[in-house]
Motif scaffolding. Structure first.
Motif, PDB file in Angstrom:
ATOM      1  N   LEU A 235      24.100  63.691  30.662  1.00 39.87           N
ATOM      2  CA  LEU A 235      23.609  64.478  29.661  1.00 39.87           C
ATOM      3  C   LEU A 235      22.388  65.443  30.077  1.00 39.87           C
ATOM      4  CD1 LEU A 235      24.219  66.062  26.958  1.00 39.87           C
ATOM      5  CD2 LEU A 235      22.672  64.024  25.699  1.00 39.87           C
ATOM      6  N   ASP A 236      21.157  64.605  30.081  1.00 39.28           N
ATOM      7  CA  ASP A 236      20.154  65.575  30.527  1.00 39.28           C
ATOM      8  C   ASP A 236      20.126  66.489  31.720  1.00 39.28           C
ATOM      9  OD1 ASP A 236      20.322  62.702  31.588  1.00 39.28           O
ATOM     10  OD2 ASP A 236      18.178  62.843  32.172  1.00 39.28           O
ATOM     11  N   LYS A 237      20.998  65.883  32.835  1.00 42.10           N
ATOM     12  CA  LYS A 237      20.977  66.728  33.849  1.00 42.10           C
ATOM     13  C   LYS A 237      22.005  67.653  33.862  1.00 42.10           C
ATOM     14  CE  LYS A 237      19.826  62.947  37.038  1.00 42.10           C
ATOM     15  NZ  LYS A 237      20.260  62.051  37.919  1.00 42.10           N
ATOM     16  N   ALA A 238      23.015  67.558  32.989  1.00 46.12           N
ATOM     17  CA  ALA A 238      23.792  68.825  32.674  1.00 46.12           C
ATOM     18  C   ALA A 238      23.377  69.665  31.740  1.00 46.12           C
ATOM     19  CB  ALA A 238      25.265  68.262  32.067  1.00 46.12           C
ATOM     20  N   LEU A 239      22.369  69.446  30.988  1.00 47.09           N
ATOM     21  CA  LEU A 239      21.782  70.405  30.125  1.00 47.09           C
ATOM     22  C   LEU A 239      21.008  71.224  30.906  1.00 47.09           C
ATOM     23  CD1 LEU A 239      20.182  67.923  27.121  1.00 47.09           C
ATOM     24  CD2 LEU A 239      21.692  70.073  26.841  1.00 47.09           C
ATOM     25  N   ALA A 240      20.067  70.579  31.775  1.00 51.24           N
ATOM     26  CA  ALA A 240      19.319  71.181  32.752  1.00 51.24           C
ATOM     27  C   ALA A 240      20.066  72.351  33.509  1.00 51.24           C
ATOM     28  CB  ALA A 240      18.400  70.579  33.718  1.00 51.24           C
ATOM     29  N   ALA A 241      21.301  72.072  33.933  1.00 48.85           N
ATOM     30  CA  ALA A 241      22.108  72.862  34.559  1.00 48.85           C
ATOM     31  C   ALA A 241      22.571  74.404  34.119  1.00 48.85           C
ATOM     32  CB  ALA A 241      23.393  72.021  35.305  1.00 48.85           C
ATOM     33  N   PHE A 242      22.859  73.818  32.667  1.00 53.21           N
ATOM     34  CA  PHE A 242      23.154  75.125  31.884  1.00 53.21           C
ATOM     35  C   PHE A 242      22.341  75.771  31.479  1.00 53.21           C
ATOM     36  CE2 PHE A 242      27.489  72.763  32.303  1.00 53.21           C
ATOM     37  CZ  PHE A 242      28.439  73.879  32.279  1.00 53.21           C
ATOM     38  N   ILE A 243      20.927  75.233  31.165  1.00 52.40           N
ATOM     39  CA  ILE A 243      19.938  75.933  30.757  1.00 52.40           C
ATOM     40  C   ILE A 243      19.466  77.065  31.785  1.00 52.40           C
ATOM     41  CG2 ILE A 243      17.314  75.890  30.170  1.00 52.40           C
ATOM     42  CD1 ILE A 243      18.151  73.298  28.721  1.00 52.40           C
ATOM     43  N   ILE A 244      19.619  76.443  33.021  1.00 52.44           N
ATOM     44  CA  ILE A 244      19.088  77.039  34.080  1.00 52.44           C
ATOM     45  C   ILE A 244      20.178  78.313  34.429  1.00 52.44           C
ATOM     46  CG2 ILE A 244      18.887  77.355  36.771  1.00 52.44           C
ATOM     47  CD1 ILE A 244      17.784  74.531  36.469  1.00 52.44           C
ATOM     48  N   GLY A 263      30.476  65.270  37.138  1.00 49.42           N
ATOM     49  CA  GLY A 263      29.969  66.698  36.531  1.00 49.42           C
ATOM     50  C   GLY A 263      31.078  67.130  35.981  1.00 49.42           C
ATOM     51  N   LEU A 264      32.599  66.975  36.128  1.00 49.08           N
ATOM     52  CA  LEU A 264      33.619  67.312  35.380  1.00 49.08           C
ATOM     53  C   LEU A 264      33.664  67.065  34.061  1.00 49.08           C
ATOM     54  CD1 LEU A 264      36.281  66.607  38.199  1.00 49.08           C
ATOM     55  CD2 LEU A 264      35.705  68.879  37.438  1.00 49.08           C
ATOM     56  N   ASN A 265      32.785  66.188  33.692  1.00 45.06           N
ATOM     57  CA  ASN A 265      32.966  65.705  32.252  1.00 45.06           C
ATOM     58  C   ASN A 265      32.375  66.700  31.285  1.00 45.06           C
ATOM     59  OD1 ASN A 265      34.068  62.855  32.589  1.00 45.06           O
ATOM     60  ND2 ASN A 265      32.092  62.253  33.665  1.00 45.06           N
ATOM     61  N   ALA A 266      31.603  67.605  31.885  1.00 46.54           N
ATOM     62  CA  ALA A 266      30.968  68.600  31.089  1.00 46.54           C
ATOM     63  C   ALA A 266      31.903  69.555  30.454  1.00 46.54           C
ATOM     64  CB  ALA A 266      29.753  69.313  31.872  1.00 46.54           C
ATOM     65  N   LEU A 267      33.182  69.792  31.440  1.00 45.57           N
ATOM     66  CA  LEU A 267      34.194  70.934  31.233  1.00 45.57           C
ATOM     67  C   LEU A 267      35.305  70.396  30.283  1.00 45.57           C
ATOM     68  CD1 LEU A 267      34.519  72.157  34.669  1.00 45.57           C
ATOM     69  CD2 LEU A 267      32.774  73.022  33.006  1.00 45.57           C
ATOM     70  N   LYS A 268      35.297  68.953  30.021  1.00 46.70           N
ATOM     71  CA  LYS A 268      36.431  68.509  29.049  1.00 46.70           C
ATOM     72  C   LYS A 268      36.381  69.231  27.777  1.00 46.70           C
ATOM     73  CE  LYS A 268      37.125  63.954  31.208  1.00 46.70           C
ATOM     74  NZ  LYS A 268      36.707  62.558  31.087  1.00 46.70           N
ATOM     75  N   ARG A 269      37.773  69.456  27.217  1.00 50.40           N
ATOM     76  CA  ARG A 269      37.717  69.980  25.921  1.00 50.40           C
ATOM     77  C   ARG A 269      37.920  68.862  24.955  1.00 50.40           C
ATOM     78  NH1 ARG A 269      42.938  73.225  25.719  1.00 50.40           N
ATOM     79  NH2 ARG A 269      42.847  73.745  27.898  1.00 50.40           N
ATOM     80  N   THR A 324      27.286  73.912  23.056  1.00 47.41           N
ATOM     81  CA  THR A 324      26.793  75.138  22.577  1.00 47.41           C
ATOM     82  C   THR A 324      26.278  76.069  23.857  1.00 47.41           C
ATOM     83  OG1 THR A 324      26.056  74.456  20.513  1.00 47.41           O
ATOM     84  CG2 THR A 324      24.983  76.562  21.380  1.00 47.41           C
ATOM     85  N   LEU A 325      25.305  75.239  24.840  1.00 49.11           N
ATOM     86  CA  LEU A 325      25.239  76.001  25.953  1.00 49.11           C
ATOM     87  C   LEU A 325      26.384  76.277  26.873  1.00 49.11           C
ATOM     88  CD1 LEU A 325      22.118  73.776  27.163  1.00 49.11           C
ATOM     89  CD2 LEU A 325      21.957  76.228  26.421  1.00 49.11           C
ATOM     90  N   ILE A 326      27.267  75.608  26.930  1.00 49.22           N
ATOM     91  CA  ILE A 326      28.630  75.586  27.634  1.00 49.22           C
ATOM     92  C   ILE A 326      29.336  76.939  27.069  1.00 49.22           C
ATOM     93  CG2 ILE A 326      30.925  74.996  28.304  1.00 49.22           C
ATOM     94  CD1 ILE A 326      29.848  72.138  28.633  1.00 49.22           C
ATOM     95  N   ASP A 327      29.524  76.727  25.709  1.00 53.24           N
ATOM     96  CA  ASP A 327      30.136  77.944  25.004  1.00 53.24           C
ATOM     97  C   ASP A 327      29.276  79.475  25.557  1.00 53.24           C
ATOM     98  OD1 ASP A 327      31.743  76.526  23.895  1.00 53.24           O
ATOM     99  OD2 ASP A 327      30.844  76.448  21.854  1.00 53.24           O
TER     100      ASP A 327
END
Length: 378
Positions: A235-244, A263-269, A324-327
């Protein structure tokens, strides 16, 4: 409630778009610098960021809106529709418009061999001559079915080295990401993608070897872009990626995020419904997070307790959640790419991922890095 209509921009002809432009009905809602870098002829510039304050046009007309890929024009269409305007969202945007134009050019432009054959036919006398070899007789066919990324691209590269300039290679690949990869690869190497067809089961591409290979294929870091490889499923690393990513987009950069393996887990609906899987794929799925909300922390996860604490603190501090960051990334036209090879290995199906995701392989990512001077691996 959506009140506007959406059509695919590629369903419109050049004449349709030209008529819209001449009548003042074609609207580009990208930012001014994007518009100035290239736009559809006749389109008027009204950036989404300023639509709240200015859109002094006639409400009796129908307006056709486009952006880079379709997300911002969808927002703008909703906004103007709510204000009483009749609008149509042109999905696919300027990118699809450009891709269509390039594909048509590749299909209609004569090769050097064809031009030479035509010139020869004009200058020859009526005497019987030997016809030049046809393209079909100079085309080699190969089948890389079952091979995963980057295997097909590597083999295509090796095969073309054995061919003469002007010769063609017809390749069949079952990896769906190859369709995107081969377009990017051809653009980088200077070879010509003559034809590209994709069905549910396979991709068929015809590549013509360039008459003269580019002298320098090294990456030139002159473009203003950011590419990110999201390998981590934490979670924390994915947050960093989408914040950047969102920060870079706000600074005017073109951004792509290549999600591979965990990292594919971040794209799951959420709630994808019933997805057909094999026994091993179902077992894999049981051990993976069901979506970005359930991704663990890299440190102090404490069987999920740490993740809950992190979410609580983020909410108190008004920090956007990962969904929300992904949206926001999608709304801002950030390209989200799912690695098709990783999907096969981990038993993740297209139906499980968000509809806005593109499916490709390493060739597409490498193509994006060519237009970036800021590359991250997370």
């Amino acid at each position: 409630m959506v009140k506007f209509k959406t059509v695919q921009i590629t369903d419109l002809t050049d004449a349709d778009l030209e008529a819209m432009g001449q009548q003042g009905q074609l609207i580009d809602v990208r930012e001014t610098e994007e518009y100035e870098a290239g736009h559809i002829d006749g389109a008027q510039s009204y950036p989404l960021s300023s639509l709240n304050t200015k859109f002094p046009l006639d409400q009796s007309k129908t307006y056709y809106l486009y952006c880079q890929a379709g997300k911002r024009s969808q927002q703008a269409s909703q906004m103007l529709s709510d204000s009483g305007f009749t609008v149509v969202n042109l999905n696919g945007g300027y990118q699809a418009f450009q891709d269509k134009a390039e594909a048509e050019k590749a299909q209609t432009a004569p090769t050097k061999n064809e031009k030479e054959a035509t010139d020869s036919a004009i200058t020859e006398t009526a005497q019987e001559t030997t016809a030049p070899p046809s393209l079909k007789s100079r085309r080699k066919k190969v089948n890389y079915s079952g091979m995963q990324c980057p295997g097909p691209l590597m083999n295509v590269n090796q095969e073309l080295k054995q061919l003469k300039p002007g010769d063609q290679l017809e390749v069949v690949v079952t990896d769906p990401g190859f369709a995107s990869d081969i377009k990017s690869w051809a653009s980088q190497t200077g070879n010509t993608l003559v034809d590209l067809k994709q069905s549910e089961k396979e991709v068929t591409a015809v590549i013509e070897k360039a008459e003269q290979q580019p002298k320098d294929l090294s990456v030139q870091h002159t473009e203003k872009g950011t590419t990110i490889v999201l390998f981590s499923g934490e979670l924390d690393k994915a947050l960093a990626a989408f914040i950047i990513a969102n920060g870079a987009r706000a600074a005017g950069r073109e951004v792509s995020i290549f999600c591979t393996f965990w990292g594919l887990n971040a794209l799951k609906r959420p709630n994808p419904g019933k997805v057909k899987k094999t026994g091993i794929e179902r077992l894999f799925g049981m051990m993976l997070p069901s979506g970005p909300e359930n991704m663990p922390l890299s440190k102090m996860n404490m069987f999920g307790l740490g993740r809950l604490m992190m979410k609580m603190i983020m909410k108190q501090k008004n920090v956007d959640s990962l969904p929300t960051l992904i949206d926001k990334a999608i709304d801002n036209d950030i390209k989200l790419i799912a690695c098709t090879m990783s999907m096969d290995v981990m038993g993740i199906k297209k139906e499980e991922l968000r509809s806005e995701v593109e499916f490709a392989g390493v060739g597409t990512y490498i193509g994006d890095t060519e237009h970036a001077n800021h590359n991250l691996f997370i």
